[in-house]
Structures are given as structure tokens and as C-alpha cells.
Write a protein that holds these residues in place. Structure first.
Motif, PDB file in Angstrom:
ATOM      1  N   MET A  10      24.108  21.138  -7.508  1.00 61.44           N
ATOM      2  CA  MET A  10      25.571  21.156  -7.459  1.00 61.44           C
ATOM      3  C   MET A  10      26.024  22.570  -7.102  1.00 61.44           C
ATOM      4  O   MET A  10      25.615  23.530  -7.736  1.00 61.44           O
ATOM      5  N   SER A  11      26.882  22.675  -6.067  1.00 63.48           N
ATOM      6  CA  SER A  11      27.325  24.001  -5.645  1.00 63.48           C
ATOM      7  C   SER A  11      28.842  24.145  -5.589  1.00 63.48           C
ATOM      8  O   SER A  11      29.334  25.233  -5.300  1.00 63.48           O
ATOM      9  N   CYS A  12      29.566  23.061  -5.855  1.00 65.43           N
ATOM     10  CA  CYS A  12      31.023  23.119  -5.757  1.00 65.43           C
ATOM     11  C   CYS A  12      31.659  22.051  -6.645  1.00 65.43           C
ATOM     12  O   CYS A  12      30.958  21.223  -7.235  1.00 65.43           O
ATOM     13  N   GLU A  13      32.981  22.073  -6.707  1.00 59.41           N
ATOM     14  CA  GLU A  13      33.702  21.097  -7.525  1.00 59.41           C
ATOM     15  C   GLU A  13      33.471  19.671  -7.018  1.00 59.41           C
ATOM     16  O   GLU A  13      33.355  18.742  -7.806  1.00 59.41           O
ATOM     17  N   HIS A  14      33.394  19.518  -5.704  1.00 58.90           N
ATOM     18  CA  HIS A  14      33.141  18.191  -5.144  1.00 58.90           C
ATOM     19  C   HIS A  14      31.786  17.654  -5.623  1.00 58.90           C
ATOM     20  O   HIS A  14      31.656  16.465  -5.922  1.00 58.90           O
ATOM     21  N   CYS A  15      30.799  18.530  -5.699  1.00 58.28           N
ATOM     22  CA  CYS A  15      29.483  18.123  -6.200  1.00 58.28           C
ATOM     23  C   CYS A  15      29.593  17.612  -7.638  1.00 58.28           C
ATOM     24  O   CYS A  15      28.998  16.589  -7.982  1.00 58.28           O
ATOM     25  N   GLU A  16      30.332  18.336  -8.462  1.00 50.95           N
ATOM     26  CA  GLU A  16      30.525  17.908  -9.847  1.00 50.95           C
ATOM     27  C   GLU A  16      31.169  16.525  -9.892  1.00 50.95           C
ATOM     28  O   GLU A  16      30.734  15.662 -10.658  1.00 50.95           O
ATOM     29  N   GLN A  17      32.182  16.318  -9.072  1.00 51.02           N
ATOM     30  CA  GLN A  17      32.865  15.030  -9.049  1.00 51.02           C
ATOM     31  C   GLN A  17      31.928  13.921  -8.588  1.00 51.02           C
ATOM     32  O   GLN A  17      31.953  12.814  -9.145  1.00 51.02           O
ATOM     33  N   ARG A  36      28.450  22.621 -12.857  1.00 51.52           N
ATOM     34  CA  ARG A  36      27.528  23.228 -11.894  1.00 51.52           C
ATOM     35  C   ARG A  36      27.002  24.570 -12.376  1.00 51.52           C
ATOM     36  O   ARG A  36      25.868  24.934 -12.074  1.00 51.52           O
ATOM     37  N   TYR A  61      21.173  14.495  -5.708  1.00 46.49           N
ATOM     38  CA  TYR A  61      20.893  15.678  -6.530  1.00 46.49           C
ATOM     39  C   TYR A  61      19.583  15.473  -7.289  1.00 46.49           C
ATOM     40  O   TYR A  61      19.084  14.367  -7.396  1.00 46.49           O
TER      41      TYR A  61
END
Length: 65
Positions: A10-17, A36, A61
Motif C-alpha cells: 500500500m502506497s497511497c490512500e487509494h490503496c488503503e481504500q 499504509r 497486495y
């Protein structure tokens, strides 16, 4: 029941979402949050950890319990 898993990639907020949505799609999950910075996710609900890992990996991921 609270379950913690490690999530790498995970590298960004979109990844978290994306990870949170993947975890919420697992039957039995009532809430999920990804961080992240900690490379981790926390899940509430009565679920099998292997189902959580599979859902995160299917989303692209790396996960482990």
C-alpha cells in the motif's frame, strides 16, 4: 473478534481504500481499516484469517496473518 493482518504494497490512500473494500467483501466482516504507514489492516467480525489474506492478495497486495 478483532483480527490484525500485515499488508504490504500500500502506497497511497487509494490503496488503503482498495484493501478495506476487499476485506469488507469477505463474509463475516463487519468493519475493516487499513493503514499504509503501519503496513497493516484491522478487521472486526467472525472470519477465517485465510479468507482475509486471500481477499487482500486477490486485490493485488501481499498479506500475512
Amino acid at each position: 473478534m478483532t483480527t490484525h493482518i500485515t499488508v504490504e504494497g500500500m502506497s497511497c490512500e487509494h490503496c488503503e481504500q482498495t484493501v478495506e473494500e476487499a476485506l469488507r467483501s469477505v463474509q463475516g466482516v463487519t468493519e475493516a481499516s487499513a493503514d499504509r504507514g503501519a503496513a497493516a489492516a484491522t478487521v472486526e467480525g467472525d472470519v477465517d484469517v485465510s479468507a482475509l489474506v486471500t481477499a487482500v492478495e486477490d486485490a493485488g497486495y501481499t498479506a500475512s496473518a
